[in-house]
Scaffold this motif. Structure first.
Motif, PDB file in Angstrom:
ATOM      1  N   GLY A   2       0.835  -1.254  -0.070  1.00  0.00           N
ATOM      2  CA  GLY A   2       0.119   0.380   0.040  1.00  0.00           C
ATOM      3  C   GLY A   2       0.900   1.357   0.037  1.00  0.00           C
ATOM      4  O   GLY A   2       2.054   1.300   0.571  1.00  0.00           O
ATOM      5  N   VAL A   3       0.211   2.376  -0.581  1.00  0.00           N
ATOM      6  CA  VAL A   3       1.085   3.508  -0.484  1.00  0.00           C
ATOM      7  C   VAL A   3       0.293   4.673  -0.002  1.00  0.00           C
ATOM      8  O   VAL A   3      -0.880   4.496  -0.433  1.00  0.00           O
ATOM      9  CB  VAL A   3       1.495   4.094  -2.289  1.00  0.00           C
ATOM     10  CG1 VAL A   3       1.897   5.413  -1.941  1.00  0.00           C
ATOM     11  CG2 VAL A   3       2.322   3.184  -2.849  1.00  0.00           C
ATOM     12  N   ILE A   4       0.760   5.264   0.950  1.00  0.00           N
ATOM     13  CA  ILE A   4      -0.009   6.335   1.679  1.00  0.00           C
ATOM     14  C   ILE A   4       0.761   7.546   1.260  1.00  0.00           C
ATOM     15  O   ILE A   4       1.690   7.838   1.331  1.00  0.00           O
ATOM     16  CB  ILE A   4       0.170   6.404   3.363  1.00  0.00           C
ATOM     17  CG1 ILE A   4      -0.194   5.071   3.880  1.00  0.00           C
ATOM     18  CG2 ILE A   4      -0.329   7.575   3.975  1.00  0.00           C
ATOM     19  CD1 ILE A   4       0.001   4.760   5.239  1.00  0.00           C
ATOM     20  N   LEU A   5      -0.147   8.634   0.764  1.00  0.00           N
ATOM     21  CA  LEU A   5       0.116   9.862   0.248  1.00  0.00           C
ATOM     22  C   LEU A   5      -0.077  10.835   1.505  1.00  0.00           C
ATOM     23  O   LEU A   5      -0.887  10.392   2.381  1.00  0.00           O
ATOM     24  CB  LEU A   5      -0.796  10.227  -0.895  1.00  0.00           C
ATOM     25  CG  LEU A   5      -0.804   9.414  -2.169  1.00  0.00           C
ATOM     26  CD1 LEU A   5      -1.330   9.974  -3.376  1.00  0.00           C
ATOM     27  CD2 LEU A   5       0.810   9.101  -2.658  1.00  0.00           C
ATOM     28  N   ASP A   6       0.266  12.056   1.251  1.00  0.00           N
ATOM     29  CA  ASP A   6       0.278  12.957   2.343  1.00  0.00           C
ATOM     30  C   ASP A   6       1.026  12.451   3.676  1.00  0.00           C
ATOM     31  O   ASP A   6       0.279  12.593   4.635  1.00  0.00           O
ATOM     32  CB  ASP A   6      -1.178  13.460   2.597  1.00  0.00           C
ATOM     33  CG  ASP A   6      -1.586  14.590   1.512  1.00  0.00           C
ATOM     34  OD1 ASP A   6      -0.736  15.223   0.848  1.00  0.00           O
ATOM     35  OD2 ASP A   6      -2.811  14.426   1.139  1.00  0.00           O
ATOM     36  N   ALA A   7       1.848  11.759   3.840  1.00  0.00           N
ATOM     37  CA  ALA A   7       2.780  11.042   4.749  1.00  0.00           C
ATOM     38  C   ALA A   7       3.192  12.179   5.549  1.00  0.00           C
ATOM     39  O   ALA A   7       3.837  11.781   6.749  1.00  0.00           O
ATOM     40  CB  ALA A   7       3.618  10.075   4.506  1.00  0.00           C
ATOM     41  N   ASP A   8       3.115  13.469   5.438  1.00  0.00           N
ATOM     42  CA  ASP A   8       3.627  14.609   6.283  1.00  0.00           C
ATOM     43  C   ASP A   8       2.699  14.893   7.230  1.00  0.00           C
ATOM     44  O   ASP A   8       3.229  15.364   8.211  1.00  0.00           O
ATOM     45  CB  ASP A   8       4.032  15.892   5.339  1.00  0.00           C
ATOM     46  CG  ASP A   8       5.097  15.767   4.548  1.00  0.00           C
ATOM     47  OD1 ASP A   8       6.176  15.253   5.053  1.00  0.00           O
ATOM     48  OD2 ASP A   8       5.129  16.069   3.309  1.00  0.00           O
ATOM     49  N   LEU A   9       1.446  14.403   7.086  1.00  0.00           N
ATOM     50  CA  LEU A   9       0.385  14.651   8.292  1.00  0.00           C
ATOM     51  C   LEU A   9       0.778  13.469   9.457  1.00  0.00           C
ATOM     52  O   LEU A   9       1.372  12.636   9.287  1.00  0.00           O
ATOM     53  CB  LEU A   9      -1.020  14.469   7.639  1.00  0.00           C
ATOM     54  CG  LEU A   9      -1.320  15.527   6.324  1.00  0.00           C
ATOM     55  CD1 LEU A   9      -2.559  14.973   6.128  1.00  0.00           C
ATOM     56  CD2 LEU A   9      -1.266  16.691   6.868  1.00  0.00           C
ATOM     57  N   PRO A  10       0.267  14.005  10.642  1.00  0.00           N
ATOM     58  CA  PRO A  10       0.599  13.211  11.657  1.00  0.00           C
ATOM     59  C   PRO A  10      -0.023  11.909  11.633  1.00  0.00           C
ATOM     60  O   PRO A  10      -1.020  11.658  11.129  1.00  0.00           O
ATOM     61  CB  PRO A  10      -0.115  14.021  12.878  1.00  0.00           C
ATOM     62  CG  PRO A  10      -0.138  15.382  12.445  1.00  0.00           C
ATOM     63  CD  PRO A  10      -0.470  15.258  10.994  1.00  0.00           C
TER      64      PRO A  10
END
Length: 454
Positions: free
Chosen positions: A210-218
């Motif tokens: 799986g790929v999570i985008l916006d991984a800069d979010l907490p």
């Protein structure tokens, strides 16, 4: 008998990392290379992530990929964090950070599709990539190789390289052990492929990517959100996550570049599957999502297991799943004017961080020996033999290490699990992991220090 004319035109079957890297390397040396890929077009969402190691980075630069392009798609890794059953921290190591300081090469997580794009772009601009071009038969003679596409078109080349992965069809044309899986094509001396597994073995294990985008979010899970950590959790299969580079195509909710995160979860499964279905099933996110939900529902994951948050945050259309297959490391990589590269020759289970890097190394070595043969007029079979001599022992050791890691990680007995956790904790924190990583890198066919200076 195969005569030794110069190598002017090369047909590369398979548009993955290894095949594209080889084509880039050959074109750089003045050899006319064309890639034939069965996929209908390039997909920026196909495939999962991987860890680009210093040896892979050095080899990419050796075939002409600018360092800044590599750094653009790679997210630096520094730490390895190992978690055991019930979320217990087993070990933490700065192994990747030490490697960064030692080799000064890009090292970290990247999306496979991002590297495919980097490698493919100049080839596509010169019309060297042929999409929707599935090779169904090959025949060779003293002058060259003829590949027949599913459309009926025939492609002629001086040599043909099979870079078509663990289920390589090209392997059937060169391995005498596969004779029972072949039937003669309408052309004398040729073979038409059968949809069979050959010497592959189904490992009764499935992997979710799986790929999570916006991984800069907490993140709720502190370790999962650590941007420079490879996280490994060992309860109920193996869970791994790591950051991916701020890619060329990925965009956050506000339209700007985003940092992504890749995760992987293995799961034991019974039954069997059909190899011909794998290529399309892996690209069916809805089917994969249903399977993942069912797996989480029936598995006794503890409340803080990272798979729960990872599944929730996986981007739409960015989940894939497929069975894990293994292929015994091959002793025969070439016959006449046909040769194998990458997973087609030495498929590696996903329990080391070197499988894809080995394919890039293959491309460098094979391009070098073919260019030498072209310049000297040496026989093609001698060039292929030289390539095999250089690569065989190194790739065999990598495959063996992956198999040993798999045996350890797949333990099911409670007592063995406790022993395994203690052993792996000592490996990660005691410097053994660092030593193993360095040992794999030191055999790189490219001088890493020279690549760094360049």
């Amino acid at each position: 008998r195969m005569s030794p004319p110069a190598v002017h035109r090369v047909a590369v079957v398979g548009g993955g990392i290894g095949g594209l890297a080889l084509a880039r390397a050959l074109v750089r040396k003045g050899i006319d290379a064309h890639v034939y890929e069965q996929a209908p077009s390039f997909s920026s969402t196909a495939g999962a992530g991987f860890i680009l190691q210093p040896n892979g980075s050095a080899c990419l630069q050796a075939i002409g990929v600018p360092r800044d392009e590599i750094e653009q798609i790679v997210h630096p890794l520094r730490d390895v964090t190992l978690i055991g059953g019930a979320g217990r921290l087993l070990a933490r190591s700065n192994a990747f950070g030490d490697m960064q300081r030692r080799y000064a090469q890009p090292l970290g997580g990247a999306l496979r599709a991002e590297l495919v794009d980097v490698l493919a772009h100049p080839l596509a601009a010169e019309h060297r990539i042929h999409w929707a071009s599935r090779v169904v038969a090959v025949a060779q003679d003293d002058e060259g190789v003829t590949a027949t596409l599913e459309t009926g078109e025939r492609v002629r080349a001086d040599i043909l390289i099979g870079a078509d992965g663990v289920h390589s069809q090209i392997a059937y044309a060169i391995d005498a052990a596969h004779e029972r899986l072949l039937r003669e094509s309408p052309r004398p001396g040729g073979y038409r492929f059968q949809p069979a597994l050959g010497t592959n073995s189904y490992e009764h294990e499935r992997v979710f990517y799986g790929v999570i985008l916006d991984a800069d979010l907490p993140f709720r899970h502190e370790e999962l959100g650590n941007p420079h950590t490879l996280l490994e959790e060992l309860s109920h299969g193996e869970f791994i996550s790591y950051g991916l580079g701020r890619g060329r195509d990925e965009r956050s909710a506000d339209g700007g570049p985003c940092r992504a995160l890749m995760w992987m979860q293995t799961v034991r499964e019974a039954g069997d599957y059909k190899a011909r279905d794998e290529w399309t099933a892996a690209r069916d996110p809805a089917r994969a999502n249903d399977a993942l939900r069912a797996f989480i529902a029936r598995s006794p994951f503890h409340d803080d297991h990272p798979i729960r948050e990872a599944a929730e945050r996986t981007a739409r259309g960015r989940l894939s799943s497929f069975p894990i297959s293994a292929r015994a490391h091959r002793d025969v990589w070439h016959h006449g004017r046909i040769c194998l590269l990458g997973d087609a020759a030495h498929a590696t289970l996903p329990y080391t961080a070197q499988g894809l890097n080995m394919s890039i190394e293959d491309a460098v070595v094979l391009a070098d020996v073919l260019a030498d043969a072209d310049a000297s007029g040496s026989p093609v079979h001698a060039a292929f033999a030289a390539y095999t001599r250089v690569r065989h022992a190194r790739t065999k050791a990598c495959v063996a290490q992956a198999e040993a890691n798999a045996a350890l990680l797949r333990s099911r007995a409670a007592l063995l699990d406790r022993w395994r956790d203690s052993l792996l904790g000592a490996v990660v924190s005691g410097g053994v992991l660092q030593y193993a990583f360095n040992a794999q890198i030191e055999g790189c066919p490219v001088d890493i220090q020279s690549a760094r200076a360049a």
